[in-house]
Design a protein around this motif. Structure first.
Motif, PDB file in Angstrom:
ATOM      1  N   UNK A  43       7.051   5.350  -0.029  1.00  0.00           N
ATOM      2  CA  UNK A  43       6.961   4.003   0.544  1.00  0.00           C
ATOM      3  C   UNK A  43       6.113   4.008   1.820  1.00  0.00           C
ATOM      4  N   UNK A  44       6.317   5.006   2.654  1.00  0.00           N
ATOM      5  CA  UNK A  44       5.542   5.123   3.877  1.00  0.00           C
ATOM      6  C   UNK A  44       4.058   5.293   3.565  1.00  0.00           C
ATOM      7  N   UNK A  45       3.757   6.119   2.598  1.00  0.00           N
ATOM      8  CA  UNK A  45       2.364   6.352   2.220  1.00  0.00           C
ATOM      9  C   UNK A  45       1.718   5.062   1.731  1.00  0.00           C
ATOM     10  N   UNK A  46       2.417   4.300   0.925  1.00  0.00           N
ATOM     11  CA  UNK A  46       1.863   3.049   0.410  1.00  0.00           C
ATOM     12  C   UNK A  46       1.691   2.013   1.523  1.00  0.00           C
ATOM     13  N   UNK A  47       2.660   1.924   2.433  1.00  0.00           N
ATOM     14  CA  UNK A  47       2.520   0.995   3.580  1.00  0.00           C
ATOM     15  C   UNK A  47       1.309   1.356   4.419  1.00  0.00           C
ATOM     16  N   UNK A  48       1.118   2.642   4.666  1.00  0.00           N
ATOM     17  CA  UNK A  48      -0.032   3.073   5.455  1.00  0.00           C
ATOM     18  C   UNK A  48      -1.343   2.806   4.732  1.00  0.00           C
ATOM     19  N   UNK A  49      -1.367   3.025   3.433  1.00  0.00           N
ATOM     20  CA  UNK A  49      -2.585   2.746   2.662  1.00  0.00           C
ATOM     21  C   UNK A  49      -2.969   1.276   2.789  1.00  0.00           C
ATOM     22  N   UNK A  50      -2.005   0.395   2.641  1.00  0.00           N
ATOM     23  CA  UNK A  50      -2.273  -1.036   2.776  1.00  0.00           C
ATOM     24  C   UNK A  50      -2.685  -1.397   4.198  1.00  0.00           C
ATOM     25  N   UNK A  51      -2.049  -0.783   5.181  1.00  0.00           N
ATOM     26  CA  UNK A  51      -2.376  -1.023   6.601  1.00  0.00           C
ATOM     27  C   UNK A  51      -3.830  -0.623   6.882  1.00  0.00           C
ATOM     28  N   UNK A  52      -4.222   0.545   6.421  1.00  0.00           N
ATOM     29  CA  UNK A  52      -5.588   1.010   6.644  1.00  0.00           C
ATOM     30  C   UNK A  52      -6.603   0.111   5.949  1.00  0.00           C
ATOM     31  N   UNK A  53      -6.315  -0.272   4.719  1.00  0.00           N
ATOM     32  CA  UNK A  53      -7.249  -1.130   3.994  1.00  0.00           C
ATOM     33  C   UNK A  53      -7.384  -2.501   4.656  1.00  0.00           C
ATOM     34  N   UNK A  54      -6.298  -2.999   5.224  1.00  0.00           N
ATOM     35  CA  UNK A  54      -6.348  -4.287   5.932  1.00  0.00           C
ATOM     36  C   UNK A  54      -7.330  -4.231   7.099  1.00  0.00           C
ATOM     37  N   UNK A 100       3.178   4.534  17.058  1.00  0.00           N
ATOM     38  CA  UNK A 100       3.598   4.059  18.385  1.00  0.00           C
ATOM     39  C   UNK A 100       4.263   2.692  18.311  1.00  0.00           C
ATOM     40  N   UNK A 101       3.793   1.853  17.391  1.00  0.00           N
ATOM     41  CA  UNK A 101       4.345   0.508  17.230  1.00  0.00           C
ATOM     42  C   UNK A 101       5.630   0.495  16.407  1.00  0.00           C
ATOM     43  N   UNK A 102       6.046   1.669  15.911  1.00  0.00           N
ATOM     44  CA  UNK A 102       7.278   1.761  15.140  1.00  0.00           C
ATOM     45  C   UNK A 102       7.148   1.310  13.697  1.00  0.00           C
ATOM     46  N   UNK A 103       5.941   1.300  13.142  1.00  0.00           N
ATOM     47  CA  UNK A 103       5.742   0.863  11.764  1.00  0.00           C
ATOM     48  C   UNK A 103       6.050   1.939  10.737  1.00  0.00           C
ATOM     49  N   UNK A 104       6.220   3.172  11.183  1.00  0.00           N
ATOM     50  CA  UNK A 104       6.499   4.271  10.258  1.00  0.00           C
ATOM     51  C   UNK A 104       7.994   4.531  10.200  1.00  0.00           C
ATOM     52  N   UNK A 105       8.448   5.006   9.056  1.00  0.00           N
ATOM     53  CA  UNK A 105       9.860   5.352   8.910  1.00  0.00           C
ATOM     54  C   UNK A 105      10.150   6.630   9.699  1.00  0.00           C
TER      55      UNK A 105
END
Length: 82
Positions: A9-20, A67-72
């Protein structure tokens, strides 16, 4: 590779974050097909991959997300591009 984690889940959230933010990336699972029980060590890693021109920006975005707390709370690691 700019980041590795064991949390899908973390990997997918980060992938979407980077693409955004304009960093094209893909996930590469090191898990052996059919053996989903291996979720630790090198065989359990899920890696975020991008091309060299985007690596520095991708690492900065991931560090800022941490730093923003977006990661698990599942540990991951920011990697130098290969």
């Amino acid at each position: 590779m700019i980041y590795a984690t064991y949390d899908e889940m973390q990997a997918e959230r980060l992938r979407l974050h980077l693409q955004r933010y304009g960093v094209p990336c893909r996930l590469r699972s090191m898990r052996v097909g059919g053996f989903q029980g291996i979720t630790f060590g090198p065989l359990g890693e899920i890696r975020l991959m991008t091309s060299a021109p985007y690596a520095a920006k991708g690492r900065r975005l991931i560090e800022q997300a941490a730093l923003d707390g977006l990661l698990s709370n599942v540990p991951g690691k920011v990697e130098e591009a290969e």
